[in-house]
Motif scaffolding. Structure first.
Motif, mmCIF file in Angstrom:
data_model
loop_
_atom_site.group_PDB
_atom_site.id
_atom_site.type_symbol
_atom_site.label_atom_id
_atom_site.label_comp_id
_atom_site.label_asym_id
_atom_site.label_seq_id
_atom_site.Cartn_x
_atom_site.Cartn_y
_atom_site.Cartn_z
ATOM 1 N N GLU A 62 -0.917 25.694 10.445
ATOM 2 C CA GLU A 62 -1.843 26.310 9.490
ATOM 3 C C GLU A 62 -3.280 25.814 9.640
ATOM 4 N N SER A 63 -3.444 24.534 9.979
ATOM 5 C CA SER A 63 -4.782 23.944 10.023
ATOM 6 C C SER A 63 -5.404 23.921 11.414
ATOM 7 N N GLY A 64 -4.549 23.945 12.442
ATOM 8 C CA GLY A 64 -5.054 23.773 13.802
ATOM 9 C C GLY A 64 -5.374 22.316 14.122
ATOM 10 N N CYS A 65 -4.929 21.401 13.262
ATOM 11 C CA CYS A 65 -5.192 19.970 13.443
ATOM 12 C C CYS A 65 -3.915 19.274 13.910
ATOM 13 N N LYS A 66 -3.909 18.744 15.121
ATOM 14 C CA LYS A 66 -2.764 18.000 15.634
ATOM 15 C C LYS A 66 -2.705 16.637 14.953
ATOM 16 N N VAL A 67 -1.540 16.250 14.488
ATOM 17 C CA VAL A 67 -1.364 14.991 13.783
ATOM 18 C C VAL A 67 -0.854 13.919 14.753
ATOM 19 N N ASN A 68 -1.651 12.871 14.934
ATOM 20 C CA ASN A 68 -1.276 11.735 15.775
ATOM 21 C C ASN A 68 -1.029 10.532 14.873
ATOM 22 N N VAL A 69 0.147 9.934 14.994
ATOM 23 C CA VAL A 69 0.534 8.850 14.082
ATOM 24 C C VAL A 69 0.749 7.541 14.834
ATOM 25 N N LYS A 70 0.168 6.481 14.303
ATOM 26 C CA LYS A 70 0.414 5.116 14.770
ATOM 27 C C LYS A 70 1.091 4.379 13.627
ATOM 28 N N THR A 71 2.344 3.951 13.820
ATOM 29 C CA THR A 71 3.028 3.250 12.731
ATOM 30 C C THR A 71 2.652 1.772 12.724
ATOM 31 N N ALA A 72 2.619 1.209 11.529
ATOM 32 C CA ALA A 72 2.348 -0.221 11.338
ATOM 33 C C ALA A 72 3.401 -0.764 10.391
ATOM 34 N N ASN A 73 3.842 -1.991 10.632
ATOM 35 C CA ASN A 73 4.960 -2.550 9.876
ATOM 36 C C ASN A 73 4.554 -3.499 8.755
ATOM 37 N N THR A 74 3.271 -3.885 8.717
ATOM 38 C CA THR A 74 2.784 -4.741 7.634
ATOM 39 C C THR A 74 1.384 -4.301 7.236
ATOM 40 N N SER A 75 0.978 -4.692 6.047
ATOM 41 C CA SER A 75 -0.377 -4.381 5.597
ATOM 42 C C SER A 75 -1.412 -5.079 6.470
ATOM 43 N N ASP A 76 -1.108 -6.293 6.901
ATOM 44 C CA ASP A 76 -2.054 -7.016 7.752
ATOM 45 C C ASP A 76 -2.270 -6.285 9.072
ATOM 46 N N GLU A 77 -1.197 -5.696 9.604
ATOM 47 C CA GLU A 77 -1.326 -4.921 10.835
ATOM 48 C C GLU A 77 -2.196 -3.690 10.605
ATOM 49 N N THR A 91 -2.330 4.928 5.433
ATOM 50 C CA THR A 91 -1.560 4.904 4.185
ATOM 51 C C THR A 91 -1.453 3.453 3.722
ATOM 52 N N ALA A 92 -2.500 2.966 3.066
ATOM 53 C CA ALA A 92 -2.627 1.547 2.735
ATOM 54 C C ALA A 92 -1.952 1.184 1.413
ATOM 55 N N SER A 93 -1.240 0.067 1.428
ATOM 56 C CA SER A 93 -0.664 -0.465 0.194
ATOM 57 C C SER A 93 -1.717 -1.280 -0.557
ATOM 58 N N GLY A 94 -1.368 -1.662 -1.786
ATOM 59 C CA GLY A 94 -2.330 -2.336 -2.646
ATOM 60 C C GLY A 94 -2.781 -3.696 -2.169
ATOM 61 N N TRP A 282 5.058 -1.322 -4.307
ATOM 62 C CA TRP A 282 3.884 -0.822 -3.599
ATOM 63 C C TRP A 282 3.515 0.559 -4.126
ATOM 64 N N ALA A 283 2.241 0.790 -4.188
ATOM 65 C CA ALA A 283 1.709 2.115 -4.494
ATOM 66 C C ALA A 283 0.693 2.388 -3.388
ATOM 67 N N ASP A 284 1.031 3.292 -2.500
ATOM 68 C CA ASP A 284 0.256 3.493 -1.291
ATOM 69 C C ASP A 284 -0.773 4.608 -1.439
ATOM 70 N N THR A 285 -1.893 4.406 -0.793
ATOM 71 C CA THR A 285 -3.038 5.306 -0.890
ATOM 72 C C THR A 285 -3.464 5.748 0.498
ATOM 73 N N LYS A 349 7.827 -1.520 -14.804
ATOM 74 C CA LYS A 349 8.583 -2.735 -14.505
ATOM 75 C C LYS A 349 8.235 -3.319 -13.136
ATOM 76 N N ILE A 350 7.457 -2.579 -12.365
ATOM 77 C CA ILE A 350 7.125 -3.019 -11.009
ATOM 78 C C ILE A 350 5.801 -3.770 -11.006
ATOM 79 N N LYS A 351 5.793 -4.896 -10.350
ATOM 80 C CA LYS A 351 4.549 -5.653 -10.170
ATOM 81 C C LYS A 351 3.968 -5.245 -8.816
ATOM 82 N N PHE A 352 3.067 -4.290 -8.852
ATOM 83 C CA PHE A 352 2.577 -3.668 -7.624
ATOM 84 C C PHE A 352 1.738 -4.621 -6.784
ATOM 85 N N TRP A 353 1.926 -4.520 -5.469
ATOM 86 C CA TRP A 353 1.142 -5.317 -4.532
ATOM 87 C C TRP A 353 -0.351 -5.192 -4.804
ATOM 88 N N LYS A 354 -1.033 -6.317 -4.761
ATOM 89 C CA LYS A 354 -2.498 -6.326 -4.772
ATOM 90 C C LYS A 354 -2.957 -7.567 -4.011
#
Length: 384
Positions: A62-77, A91-94, A282-285, A349-354
């Motif tokens: 629909e957009s004509g935009c190819k999606v390229n993804v690099k996965t990361a396993n930690t916030s520091d990465e 997609t950053a966590s808190g 986590w609440a990711d943005t 009840k969740i203490k979200f990462w910050k």
């Protein structure tokens, strides 16, 4: 590592943001042909793992935009990758988002260009982990808890406490937990230890697991040093943890719903629980790089990511919760009870990462900052 430590320093000195930032993009133009995204594993699927889970192919068409993804396993990465550059979105966590803002690695978002912004859960619209001086530096994506995953052949009943991964003991099968449990390979795991101590040692006065004075911090590190004698392997790669539960004799660990769902789908004897001490989470943005090369495609993805269909599909796949409440109804993959099953009502009840900072409310601005968490947790894992 240097770029990562710089971001920690930037946060320690900066979270004093000067002036009110303004969104860089005023109007959308034609897509640039691609968008490059740093994401958690399982967050952006195109049907390669399971044909039923694909929220990329239709977007590309629909957009004509190819999606390229690099996965990361930690916030520091993730922070390190964004410091290197070359990506449009993350997609950053808190525990990463404010570091990215302080380091000027992400830009304010013009929510007027995202029609579905109005559908975002009001509990998340102005969340402090991505909103600074009323300026939004991203768009909420998903949220959820860090649950306790366990082997149901060892534990006939769900463990009531996190003590099964923090203290040496005999498990219900009569064998020690030593060498049979795991812990997360990231400094933010210190907060899990602090959360455990909040419940069991109230005399320490911990009010927030991310705001620790020197004595509280020492107590958390001491607990983690005990845990170090129990851990067979520290995990940060979700796929490796899945394999460890299947083939390496691991029977209990903090985990994400994604691993639990993957193992259950493979008909393995696992389940998850929220122990009596509660959980972090986590609440990711989805945040846009300050110099994104493909801003139009990036904004198109931000809008796409908030559609109820995408939100529901991601939640069904990852075991997380949608940031658009409408996604909880009418999604074939998630089902009518999916949000309830994944813990939609547990938000409070969740203490979200910050990101831990020295100037903290609960300990009179005398908290141990994140750069110490980084170096000291490396020491704990190394046996120091």
């Amino acid at each position: 590592m240097n770029s990562f430590l710089k971001s920690c320093t930037a946060l320690t000195v900066a979270l004093a943001f000067s002036g009110q930032a303004i969104a860089q993009v005023k109007e959308l133009g034609k897509g640039e042909g691609e968008v490059n995204i740093v994401a958690w594993p399982g967050y952006i699927e195109r049907g390669e793992t399971d044909k039923g889970y694909d929220w990329v192919t239709a977007f590309e068409k629909e957009s004509g935009c190819k999606v390229n993804v690099k996965t990361a396993n930690t916030s520091d990465e993730m922070v390190s990758l964004m410091n290197e550059g070359g990506f449009d979105l993350v997609t950053a966590s808190g525990d990463a988002s404010l570091r990215l803002v302080a380091g000027k690695r992400v830009q304010p978002i013009n929510t007027d260009l995202i029609p579905s912004w109005k559908a975002v859960d009001d509990r998340l619209k102005d969340a402090p982990w991505f909103t600074v001086d009323k300026v939004h530096y991203g768009v909420p994506y998903q949220w959820g808890p860090n649950i306790l995953m366990y082997n149901t052949e060892v534990f006939k009943e769900a463990p009531k406490s996190w003590n099964v991964v923090f203290e040496e003991m005999k498990l219900p099968d009569g064998k020690s937990n030593k060498g049979r449990v795991q812990a997360y390979d990231g400094p933010i795991h210190i907060a899990d230890a602090a959360n455990y101590l909040m419940f069991h040692k109230p005399e320490l006065g911990i009010k927030d697991p991310y705001e620790l004075n020197e004595d509280q911090y020492k107590a958390a590190l001491d607990l983690l040093r005990v845990q170090r004698t129990l851990v067979g392997r520290y995990w940060h790669d979700a796929a490796i943890q899945v394999d460890d539960f299947q083939n390496e004799g691991v029977v209990a660990s903090g985990s994400w719903p994604y691993q639990v769902n993957t193992l259950i789908a493979a008909k393995k004897p696992v389940a998850s629980t929220v122990p009596e001490e509660g959980v972090t989470g986590w609440a990711d943005t989805t945040m846009m790089e300050a110099d994104a090369a493909h801003p139009n495609c990036a904004y198109m993805w931000l809008e796409h990511s908030l559609s109820p269909k995408v939100q529901g599909d991601v939640s069904a796949w990852f075991g997380s919760l949608p940031v658009v409440p409408a996604a909880c109804k009418g999604n074939e993959l998630l089902g009518e009870e999916g949000c309830k099953t994944n813990g939609y009502d547990n938000f409070d009840k969740i203490k979200f990462w910050k990101t831990p900072v020295s100037k903290c409310v609960t300990q009179n601005n005398q908290c141990v900052p994140y750069y110490r968490w980084v170096s000291d947790y490396i020491g704990v894992i190394g046996g120091r």
